[in-house]
Design a protein around this motif. Structure first.
Motif, short mmCIF file in Angstrom:
data_model
loop_
_atom_site.label_atom_id
_atom_site.label_comp_id
_atom_site.label_asym_id
_atom_site.label_seq_id
_atom_site.Cartn_x
_atom_site.Cartn_y
_atom_site.Cartn_z
N GLN A 1 0.82 -1.20 0.00
CA GLN A 1 0.00 0.00 0.00
C GLN A 1 0.86 1.25 0.00
N ILE A 2 1.91 1.24 0.79
CA ILE A 2 2.80 2.41 0.84
C ILE A 2 3.43 2.64 -0.53
N ARG A 3 3.86 1.58 -1.19
CA ARG A 3 4.49 1.73 -2.52
C ARG A 3 3.49 2.27 -3.53
N VAL A 4 2.24 1.81 -3.45
CA VAL A 4 1.22 2.31 -4.38
C VAL A 4 1.00 3.79 -4.16
N VAL A 5 0.90 4.20 -2.91
CA VAL A 5 0.67 5.62 -2.61
C VAL A 5 1.87 6.46 -3.04
N LEU A 6 3.07 5.98 -2.74
CA LEU A 6 4.27 6.74 -3.11
C LEU A 6 4.43 6.88 -4.61
N CYS A 7 3.98 5.90 -5.37
CA CYS A 7 4.08 5.98 -6.83
C CYS A 7 2.94 6.79 -7.43
N ALA A 8 1.75 6.70 -6.85
CA ALA A 8 0.59 7.35 -7.44
C ALA A 8 0.48 8.84 -7.11
N GLU B 1 -9.92 13.34 -10.26
CA GLU B 1 -8.68 13.68 -9.57
C GLU B 1 -8.91 13.85 -8.08
N LEU B 2 -9.99 14.50 -7.71
CA LEU B 2 -10.30 14.66 -6.29
C LEU B 2 -10.57 13.32 -5.63
N TRP B 3 -11.27 12.43 -6.31
CA TRP B 3 -11.50 11.09 -5.77
C TRP B 3 -10.19 10.35 -5.55
N PHE B 4 -9.29 10.42 -6.56
CA PHE B 4 -8.00 9.76 -6.42
C PHE B 4 -7.22 10.32 -5.24
N LYS B 5 -7.24 11.65 -5.08
CA LYS B 5 -6.52 12.26 -3.98
C LYS B 5 -7.08 11.82 -2.63
N VAL C 1 -8.74 8.99 -1.99
CA VAL C 1 -8.40 7.58 -1.79
C VAL C 1 -6.93 7.43 -1.42
N LEU C 2 -6.05 8.11 -2.12
CA LEU C 2 -4.62 8.00 -1.82
C LEU C 2 -4.29 8.54 -0.44
N SER C 3 -4.91 9.65 -0.06
CA SER C 3 -4.62 10.19 1.27
C SER C 3 -5.18 9.27 2.35
N SER C 4 -6.32 8.64 2.10
CA SER C 4 -6.87 7.70 3.08
C SER C 4 -5.96 6.49 3.24
N ILE C 5 -5.49 5.94 2.12
CA ILE C 5 -4.59 4.79 2.19
C ILE C 5 -3.27 5.18 2.85
N GLY C 6 -2.76 6.36 2.49
CA GLY C 6 -1.49 6.82 3.09
C GLY C 6 -1.63 7.05 4.57
N TYR C 7 -2.76 7.58 5.01
CA TYR C 7 -2.96 7.80 6.45
C TYR C 7 -3.02 6.47 7.20
#
Length: 86
Positions: free
Chosen positions: A32-39, A68-72, A74-80
């Motif tokens: 998950q961290i790698r996906v967030v860091l790449c995306a 774009e807002l949805w992706f942001k 989702v990514l911030s939720s996964i990163g948190y």
């Protein structure tokens, strides 16, 4: 009635199953961290380009901004979640 000792899944003991699940959770957190860091860089690279799309098609621009807002989100939720786990 016969009493039978319950074994863990596939004949493994409870501590062994716990270790397997722990290892799986660690791998999932790293993935998950790698996906967030790449995306994240990819999403933020396209952010400045979105206002220019409103000239070509306002409907397309609106759809892309919402995506774009949805992706942001989702990514911030996964990163948190990943940062609180680690």
């Amino acid at each position: 009635m016969s009493t039978q000792k319950l074994a863990g899944g596939f004949g493994y003991s409870g501590p062994t199953i716990g270790f397997i699940l722990l290892f799986q959770a660690i791998i999932a957190a790293i993935a998950q961290i790698r996906v967030v860091l790449c995306a994240y860089p990819i999403v933020y690279t396209f952010t400045p380009l979105l206002p220019g799309l409103s000239v070509t098609s306002s409907t397309l621009a609106l759809v892309l901004v919402v995506l774009e807002l949805w992706f942001k989100v989702v990514l911030s939720s996964i990163g948190y979640i990943c940062s609180t786990i680690l």
